[in-house]
Design a protein around this motif. Structure first.
Motif, short mmCIF file in Angstrom:
data_model
loop_
_atom_site.label_atom_id
_atom_site.label_comp_id
_atom_site.label_asym_id
_atom_site.label_seq_id
_atom_site.Cartn_x
_atom_site.Cartn_y
_atom_site.Cartn_z
N VAL A 1 -2.99 39.32 -5.63
CA VAL A 1 -2.45 40.68 -5.71
C VAL A 1 -1.94 41.09 -4.34
O VAL A 1 -2.51 40.71 -3.32
N LEU A 2 -0.85 41.85 -4.33
CA LEU A 2 -0.35 42.40 -3.07
C LEU A 2 -0.48 43.91 -3.09
O LEU A 2 -0.30 44.54 -4.14
N PRO B 1 0.70 39.60 -10.34
CA PRO B 1 1.49 38.44 -10.77
C PRO B 1 1.86 38.54 -12.25
O PRO B 1 1.15 39.19 -13.01
N ILE B 2 2.96 37.90 -12.64
CA ILE B 2 3.40 38.01 -14.02
C ILE B 2 2.39 37.44 -15.00
O ILE B 2 2.25 37.91 -16.10
N LEU C 1 7.25 34.93 -5.25
CA LEU C 1 8.36 35.81 -4.88
C LEU C 1 8.03 37.18 -5.47
O LEU C 1 7.21 37.27 -6.37
N ILE C 2 8.68 38.21 -4.94
CA ILE C 2 8.52 39.54 -5.57
C ILE C 2 9.83 39.86 -6.29
O ILE C 2 10.91 39.78 -5.68
N LYS C 3 9.75 40.18 -7.57
CA LYS C 3 10.94 40.49 -8.36
C LYS C 3 10.70 41.76 -9.17
O LYS C 3 9.55 42.04 -9.56
N MET D 1 6.84 42.62 -9.39
CA MET D 1 5.73 41.73 -9.72
C MET D 1 5.82 40.45 -8.91
O MET D 1 6.89 40.08 -8.42
N LEU D 2 4.67 39.77 -8.78
CA LEU D 2 4.65 38.46 -8.14
C LEU D 2 5.10 37.42 -9.17
O LEU D 2 4.53 37.34 -10.25
N VAL D 3 6.11 36.66 -8.81
CA VAL D 3 6.61 35.61 -9.70
C VAL D 3 6.42 34.27 -8.97
O VAL D 3 6.87 34.12 -7.85
#
Lengths: 168, 333
Positions: free
Chosen positions: A87-88, A162-163, B260-262, B275-277
């Motif tokens: 997580v960021l 994250p997705i 990546l962030i998208k 989101m983090l991809v």
């Protein structure tokens, strides 16, 4: 089922090989073996941690086999933290009490923040933090994320998930 | 040869593209048995009408119809007056009230004309109403160009994936945001610097809010939710976070951990957020590309990517929609 075991081996040749034998015999799938040669116990034994997958009905057989061969089984059980997620956080991560943010996860008892990296470009600029959360299961990861979302809303932090997490 | 009389409503970037694609592909379309004739072009200045089909040369270099229009009628009146089979609606989009496109599409459908559009506004505001109106009048409403530009998404699901249950669609639906995030990551630019660069290149608007605050992506999420998932949702039902707060440091931290962030739009969860991809995910496309992953029950996950905007690209999606209306009709017969 994924399990882990803490063993103590005699410091004599062949002990590590011998300790792995019952896993082969009872169709266990070894995920990792950590051999702490440099961290001998006061008893002179060498601690070893093994993470493996096995049919739970065979776990007692493995234990018995090990003990019959003079290997001490210190602990055997489910690997507690089997799921993890990255997580960021972006915003005033430090000044909004980073310790508290982490504690909100750690205090659940089922999840912990591991691995934290911070970037602070300037005093008045938002900082960015990466954290990895480990938890006892998928559901607990989901709960940890909900906690973090709530903390994010309270402290005006952007939480980037994250997705894969959406599937949880 | 099937003659199709088209009224083009809206003469901006996409409108120009439609005239150009119809001109370029005239022979190919004729080989398919279709004679596409743009009999009228309408903008706020008036209408240029030619029963034999407008020669694009007459409009060459013209940005508006000022001084070119030969009829004083505009908007709904033009749609009503001009004898055409199909209306291509490409006026500027408004996601709040949908006008003027909403009125144009309602008028065309009520008149028994097929409609093909790239205009998100009317569909975000009144998708189910327009779909019913089309059905009641026995005509078709096609809107492939509203989501993902030239990237085939709606037709892919409706035709090629027919029979599949669609479990989710998630993706990057805004090329401007993707460009800004890509440049911030690659060049370590700040958000404002990357935005300025995008504006200079014509990738971002002078007022970038529509793109960077996720409004455009949310509009597309609404269209997908209503059209593919049979939901009945509005813009306000989408939980939206844009990309303004993303820092180059965050992109760098993500990169080091393999992400990546998208800006990701997701249906049916109805969310738009950064989101983090994973870097190796098929969703990890850069530049101005759009991408969508369609999760299905039978076919697994299918990912499509392509240019999300552009005059010719969007026009290509519009012309494909026009062709599909007449080719599917032939099969019915």
């Amino acid at each position: 089922m994924r399990l882990s075991m803490d063993l103590e081996l005699q410091d004599i040749p062949g002990q590590l090989m011998q300790s792995l034998e019952p896993f082969k015999k009872y169709k266990g799938n070894i995920i990792s073996v950590v051999h702490h040669r440099d961290r001998k116990t006061p008893r002179g034994t060498v601690p070893v941690q093994i993470v493996f997958e096995i049919d739970p009905s065979n776990i007692d057989n493995v234990k018995k086999h090990l003990e019959e061969n003079g290997i001490v089984v210190v602990r055997a059980g489910e690997d507690r933290f089997i799921e993890e997620i990255s997580v960021l956080l972006i915003g005033h991560v430090v000044h909004s009490d980073l310790g508290d943010t982490i504690n909100r996860i750690d205090s659940t008892g089922f999840a912990e923040v591991e691995d934290l990296s911070l970037r602070m470009p300037g005093i008045d600029e938002p900082s960015s933090a990466y954290m990895r959360i480990r938890a006892t299961g998928k559901e607990e990861i989901g709960t940890s994320l909900s906690i973090l979302r709530k903390v994010g809303a309270e402290k005006d932090l952007l939480v980037i998930e994250p997705i894969e997490a959406e599937k949880i | 040869m099937r003659e199709v009389r088209i009224s083009l409503v809206g003469f901006g970037i996409v409108g120009h593209g439609v005239l150009e694609v119809v001109r370029r592909k005239r022979e190919l379309l004729k080989d398919m048995g279709l004679d596409l004739k743009v009999v009228s072009v309408t903008d706020i200045n008036g209408t240029l009408f030619d029963e034999k089909g407008i020669d694009p040369q007459r409009l060459h270099g013209a940005r508006t119809l000022e001084g070119i229009a030969n009829l004083g009628i505009i908007g709904k009146e033009a749609i009503q007056e001009i004898d055409s089979d199909l209306v291509v609606e490409v006026t500027p989009t408004n996601i709040v009230h949908g006008q003027p496109g909403l009125g144009h599409i309602e008028e065309a459908l009520s008149q028994g004309k097929h409609v093909v559009t790239s205009n998100k506004g009317p569909l975000v505001v009144a998708f189910n109403h327009l779909k019913e109106l089309a059905q009641d009048n026995g005509v078709m409403l096609k809107y492939e160009a509203t989501v993902g530009g030239t990237m085939p998404l709606i037709s892919l699901i409706e035709k090629n994936l027919v029979g599949n249950e669609i479990l989710s669609i998630r993706g990057i639906f805004n090329g401007t945001c993707n460009y800004i995030l890509t440049r911030m990551m690659e060049e370590k630019y700040t958000y404002s610097y990357a935005l300025t660069e995008a504006q200079e290149l014509g990738i971002a608007e002078a007022d970038p809010a529509y793109d960077v605050d996720g409004i455009d992506t949310a509009g597309k999420v609404v269209i997908l939710a209503n059209s593919i998932f049979g939901m009945d949702v509005k813009y306000d039902d989408v939980n939206v976070t844009g990309i303004r707060d993303i820092t180059p440091e965050a992109l760098n931290l993500a990169w080091e951990r393999g992400y990546l962030i998208k800006l990701i739009g997701d249906v049916p969860t109805l969310t738009v957020k950064p989101m983090l991809v994973p870097r190796r995910s098929p969703l990890a496309v850069g530049g101005t590309l759009n991408v969508a992953s369609i999760e299905t029950d039978l076919s697994g996950t299918i990912t499509v990517t392509g240019l999300g905007a552009g005059s010719i690209e969007t026009a290509s999606a519009i012309v494909s929609d026009v062709v599909s209306i007449y080719t599917s009709r032939q099969i019915d017969a």
